[in-house]
Design a protein around this motif. Sequence first.
Motif, mmCIF file in Angstrom:
data_model
loop_
_atom_site.group_PDB
_atom_site.id
_atom_site.type_symbol
_atom_site.label_atom_id
_atom_site.label_comp_id
_atom_site.label_asym_id
_atom_site.label_seq_id
_atom_site.Cartn_x
_atom_site.Cartn_y
_atom_site.Cartn_z
ATOM 1 N N ASP A 6 35.555 39.767 39.868
ATOM 2 C CA ASP A 6 34.344 39.144 39.320
ATOM 3 C C ASP A 6 33.243 39.274 40.362
ATOM 4 O OD1 ASP A 6 32.423 37.625 38.051
ATOM 5 O OD2 ASP A 6 33.348 35.703 38.559
ATOM 6 N N PHE A 7 32.388 40.294 40.186
ATOM 7 C CA PHE A 7 31.244 40.504 41.069
ATOM 8 C C PHE A 7 30.170 39.489 40.689
ATOM 9 C CE2 PHE A 7 27.185 43.215 41.179
ATOM 10 C CZ PHE A 7 26.773 42.673 42.385
ATOM 11 N N GLY A 8 30.007 38.464 41.509
ATOM 12 C CA GLY A 8 29.118 37.367 41.173
ATOM 13 C C GLY A 8 27.816 37.399 41.941
ATOM 14 N N THR A 9 26.895 36.545 41.541
ATOM 15 C CA THR A 9 25.575 36.498 42.162
ATOM 16 C C THR A 9 25.644 35.977 43.588
ATOM 17 O OG1 THR A 9 24.569 36.120 39.999
ATOM 18 C CG2 THR A 9 23.229 35.593 41.918
ATOM 19 N N THR A 10 26.437 34.961 43.829
ATOM 20 C CA THR A 10 26.540 34.392 45.173
ATOM 21 C C THR A 10 27.852 34.745 45.870
ATOM 22 O OG1 THR A 10 27.349 32.323 44.207
ATOM 23 C CG2 THR A 10 25.005 32.478 44.657
ATOM 24 N N HIS A 11 28.939 34.912 45.091
ATOM 25 C CA HIS A 11 30.231 35.271 45.660
ATOM 26 C C HIS A 11 30.922 36.276 44.741
ATOM 27 C CE1 HIS A 11 29.534 31.238 47.450
ATOM 28 N NE2 HIS A 11 30.050 31.803 48.524
ATOM 29 N N THR A 12 31.801 37.048 45.322
ATOM 30 C CA THR A 12 32.641 37.966 44.556
ATOM 31 C C THR A 12 34.088 37.523 44.731
ATOM 32 O OG1 THR A 12 31.101 39.806 44.735
ATOM 33 C CG2 THR A 12 33.411 40.362 44.341
ATOM 34 N N VAL A 13 34.782 37.376 43.608
ATOM 35 C CA VAL A 13 36.135 36.811 43.617
ATOM 36 C C VAL A 13 37.099 37.820 43.004
ATOM 37 C CG1 VAL A 13 37.573 34.875 42.883
ATOM 38 C CG2 VAL A 13 35.152 34.507 43.364
ATOM 39 N N ALA A 14 38.286 37.922 43.584
ATOM 40 C CA ALA A 14 39.314 38.832 43.084
ATOM 41 C C ALA A 14 40.613 38.069 42.867
ATOM 42 C CB ALA A 14 39.535 39.993 44.057
ATOM 43 N N ALA A 15 41.351 38.473 41.839
ATOM 44 C CA ALA A 15 42.690 37.931 41.578
ATOM 45 C C ALA A 15 43.615 39.099 41.288
ATOM 46 C CB ALA A 15 42.658 36.963 40.395
ATOM 47 N N ILE A 16 44.830 39.036 41.786
ATOM 48 C CA ILE A 16 45.762 40.153 41.642
ATOM 49 C C ILE A 16 46.838 39.834 40.613
ATOM 50 C CG2 ILE A 16 45.378 41.035 43.964
ATOM 51 C CD1 ILE A 16 47.952 39.682 44.842
ATOM 52 N N VAL A 17 47.419 40.897 40.073
ATOM 53 C CA VAL A 17 48.552 40.772 39.150
ATOM 54 C C VAL A 17 49.824 40.780 39.989
ATOM 55 C CG1 VAL A 17 49.755 41.797 37.192
ATOM 56 C CG2 VAL A 17 47.251 41.962 37.353
#
Length: 509
Positions: A6-17
């Motif tokens: 999730d490339f966000g405006t203030t932060h970018t967050v990743a989740a793995i399978v």
Amino acid sequence: MRVGIDFGTTHTVAAIVDRGNYPVVAYDGVDAWPSLIAADPGGELRFGLDAAAVRHEPGWDVLRSFKRLLNDAGPQTTVVLAGREYRLADLLTGFLAQLKDDLVQRSNAGAARGEAVQAAISVPANSSSAQRFMTLDAFAAAGFEVVALLNEPSAAGLEYAHRYRSTITAKREYVLIYDLGGGTFDASLLKMAGHVNEVVVSEGIQRLGGDDFDEAIAQLVLSDSQLPARHGAPYELLVEECATRKEAVGPQTRRFLVDLSVVDGVDRPPFSCPIDDVYAACAPLVDKTTELLSRVLHDPVGDGRDVPWSEVAGIYVVGGAGSFPIVSRMLRASFGDKRVKRSPHPFAATAIGLAVFLDTESGFVLSERFSRHFGVFREAHAGADVVFDPIVPKDAALPADGRTPLVVSRKYQAAHNIGHFRFVECSRVVNGRPDGDVTPYDPVLFPFDPALSDRDDLGRQPVGRWQDGPDVEEIYTVAPTGAVEVTLTTRPTGIQRTFRLERRGHGAL
């Protein structure tokens, strides 16, 4: 490695399978990777965590919330950092390349160097095709193998389905996703039947998010203080301080404090006010989101047909800004206490949902819809008038398999020697014409006259009408990501060209 990003405006967050689990990736112990780019006068660039480390150091110019720039950008759009001009597309690619490196070298994702990284990524629901193209291109150029691009609230709906499937019943099959991020607000109405999530409609406000809450709070502070921080770097420091304090507000907070010494180093008493004053400053922003929610519920497919509130399982609040207490308070006042549920991981819900989508063992299927009206202006009545031809209507269903494109065609006899195609996207169509948020695209020029087929200066050639022009076929291919290409063919002459439709926006931001 398979990862939802999730490339966000203030932060970018990743989740793995990870074997039926979808843990959020941490970098040096931090769950969110800052969406920052920093540059110095010598041309050195830093991204993410490295940019955050120098954001207050002299000589470094920091670009914040640059995701917001994509909505108004084209492939050649430039920005100026530390006195140098950079293509925004190149900065985005560099940012994502650093993210990929940090996934391997600085995170707990367990990725090996050289390992392929399959990614599902997301964009705001109201994104134009051009923003989708730029995002896809940058991820690919950064070395990611992009296997899916979803609308952000649709991805968050998958996180809801994974976590709260038991709340869906035969009588309450709908869930309203309320996604308030750092820069945008999106709402999607999803119908959930079994393991199939169907997006009924998506709406969005491109410039409404946590950044705007921070600005509203900073203006409140300025109105009640003698700070000289009306613009420039001091004001940016004040906004950053207000954002930090806002993120620390909890349901039991009674007063709001801001350290004013961060602005210029001058020792002065902190700003203090009742928390209700802050909520009052932000309430008009929340009002805009609830107005959009009501529109989604009461006219979900544009034909005046309501989805009864009794059939809605609830409103699911996601996005980092969605954790600000005034948001849930106002939603509950409008829609009832029991129907509003906040994600336990609001900042990571979209990334987790993207990872769920990637997991073939999860069993969930998502049926997306085209997020905006797309069409072209055409001459009518022998050139006496211009009409809008809506080629793909908003909320047209996209194939559920995530791979098959939507194809639309047009056939006619050419009336000119040169085709001049003026494509636009818009948020709504009123009386047959584009209205609301209208996005023009770079014009497409195509030679109907075989004698012009080798010319690269069609824009300087005289346009003339033909009495007996060739037959023309237009084939529009809408990718599962929502991006659009058009293939133009003349018969019997056989001239054929394919154009990737890109948004106008070649200037500097």
